[in-house]
Design a protein around this motif. Sequence first.
Motif, mmCIF file in Angstrom:
data_model
loop_
_atom_site.group_PDB
_atom_site.id
_atom_site.type_symbol
_atom_site.label_atom_id
_atom_site.label_comp_id
_atom_site.label_asym_id
_atom_site.label_seq_id
_atom_site.Cartn_x
_atom_site.Cartn_y
_atom_site.Cartn_z
ATOM 1 N N UNK A 3 34.755 27.619 38.837
ATOM 2 C CA UNK A 3 35.113 27.884 37.441
ATOM 3 C C UNK A 3 34.975 29.360 37.071
ATOM 4 N N UNK A 4 33.944 30.043 37.567
ATOM 5 C CA UNK A 4 33.780 31.466 37.259
ATOM 6 C C UNK A 4 34.896 32.299 37.881
ATOM 7 N N UNK A 5 35.237 31.969 39.104
ATOM 8 C CA UNK A 5 36.335 32.675 39.774
ATOM 9 C C UNK A 5 37.661 32.372 39.077
ATOM 10 N N UNK A 6 37.816 31.137 38.630
ATOM 11 C CA UNK A 6 39.027 30.740 37.924
ATOM 12 C C UNK A 6 39.156 31.530 36.612
ATOM 13 N N UNK A 7 38.049 31.698 35.901
ATOM 14 C CA UNK A 7 38.074 32.474 34.653
ATOM 15 C C UNK A 7 38.479 33.922 34.921
ATOM 16 N N UNK A 8 37.962 34.527 35.981
ATOM 17 C CA UNK A 8 38.336 35.896 36.347
ATOM 18 C C UNK A 8 39.834 35.963 36.668
ATOM 19 N N UNK A 9 40.250 34.982 37.421
ATOM 20 C CA UNK A 9 41.650 34.865 37.842
ATOM 21 C C UNK A 9 42.555 34.817 36.604
ATOM 22 N N UNK A 10 42.183 33.970 35.664
ATOM 23 C CA UNK A 10 42.989 33.790 34.456
ATOM 24 C C UNK A 10 42.985 35.053 33.581
ATOM 25 N N UNK A 11 41.859 35.775 33.544
ATOM 26 C CA UNK A 11 41.811 37.026 32.783
ATOM 27 C C UNK A 11 42.774 38.061 33.382
ATOM 28 N N UNK A 12 42.804 38.126 34.695
ATOM 29 C CA UNK A 12 43.729 39.066 35.349
ATOM 30 C C UNK A 12 45.174 38.659 35.055
ATOM 31 N N UNK A 13 45.436 37.365 35.119
ATOM 32 C CA UNK A 13 46.793 36.888 34.817
ATOM 33 C C UNK A 13 47.173 37.233 33.372
ATOM 34 N N UNK A 14 46.233 37.093 32.463
ATOM 35 C CA UNK A 14 46.488 37.415 31.068
ATOM 36 C C UNK A 14 46.800 38.912 30.901
ATOM 37 N N UNK A 15 46.065 39.765 31.607
ATOM 38 C CA UNK A 15 46.334 41.203 31.557
ATOM 39 C C UNK A 15 47.735 41.525 32.082
ATOM 40 N N UNK A 16 48.121 40.872 33.157
ATOM 41 C CA UNK A 16 49.453 41.099 33.728
ATOM 42 C C UNK A 16 50.529 40.658 32.737
ATOM 43 N N UNK A 17 50.331 39.513 32.108
ATOM 44 C CA UNK A 17 51.302 39.024 31.118
ATOM 45 C C UNK A 17 51.401 40.002 29.947
ATOM 46 N N UNK A 18 50.269 40.533 29.499
ATOM 47 C CA UNK A 18 50.289 41.517 28.415
ATOM 48 C C UNK A 18 51.074 42.767 28.819
ATOM 49 N N UNK A 42 51.671 38.139 39.578
ATOM 50 C CA UNK A 42 51.421 36.991 38.714
ATOM 51 C C UNK A 42 51.722 35.687 39.453
ATOM 52 N N UNK A 43 52.812 35.655 40.165
ATOM 53 C CA UNK A 43 53.177 34.469 40.947
ATOM 54 C C UNK A 43 52.145 34.205 42.039
ATOM 55 N N UNK A 44 51.729 35.267 42.706
ATOM 56 C CA UNK A 44 50.706 35.147 43.755
ATOM 57 C C UNK A 44 49.410 34.558 43.177
ATOM 58 N N UNK A 45 48.992 35.067 42.030
ATOM 59 C CA UNK A 45 47.773 34.556 41.387
ATOM 60 C C UNK A 45 47.941 33.107 40.942
ATOM 61 N N UNK A 46 49.092 32.788 40.398
ATOM 62 C CA UNK A 46 49.346 31.420 39.933
ATOM 63 C C UNK A 46 49.337 30.426 41.092
ATOM 64 N N UNK A 47 49.727 30.882 42.263
ATOM 65 C CA UNK A 47 49.784 30.000 43.432
ATOM 66 C C UNK A 47 48.466 29.928 44.204
ATOM 67 N N UNK A 48 47.438 30.639 43.745
ATOM 68 C CA UNK A 48 46.169 30.642 44.484
ATOM 69 C C UNK A 48 44.974 30.477 43.538
ATOM 70 N N UNK A 49 45.039 29.472 42.693
ATOM 71 C CA UNK A 49 43.956 29.243 41.735
ATOM 72 C C UNK A 49 42.688 28.787 42.463
ATOM 73 N N UNK A 50 41.563 29.461 42.224
ATOM 74 C CA UNK A 50 40.308 29.069 42.876
ATOM 75 C C UNK A 50 39.708 27.818 42.204
ATOM 76 N N UNK A 51 38.868 27.101 42.941
ATOM 77 C CA UNK A 51 38.213 25.904 42.406
ATOM 78 C C UNK A 51 36.982 26.247 41.583
#
Length: 106
Positions: A79-94, A68-77
Amino acid sequence: MSISDEEIRKIIMPLMLSGAKMLDRHCPKCGSPLFEKDGRVFCPVCEHRKKQMASEMKGVEERLMEKLTELANSMPDDIEELEKHLRVMELIINLLERYKALEGGE
């Protein structure tokens, strides 16, 4: 779940040598003899297994937090990649929330 020979050697024998009293009752969960020490009656096998599980869960939780920290520190510019990134982060938080709920529900 029955006890293994290894659990008898690693958990029960040292407990007997430490002065704990083996009772003539058995754990309904695993079948191990119950013990009494310092006025407390307990199943040493179930306690050991619970500690092992908690340790394993802690390791999984730590790896999820690292990811989660790794993903939070490497947000892509993008928008589609960012949405994928955020979905993965949401799954990890769940998943982390589920682990926390399991820890509290023991």
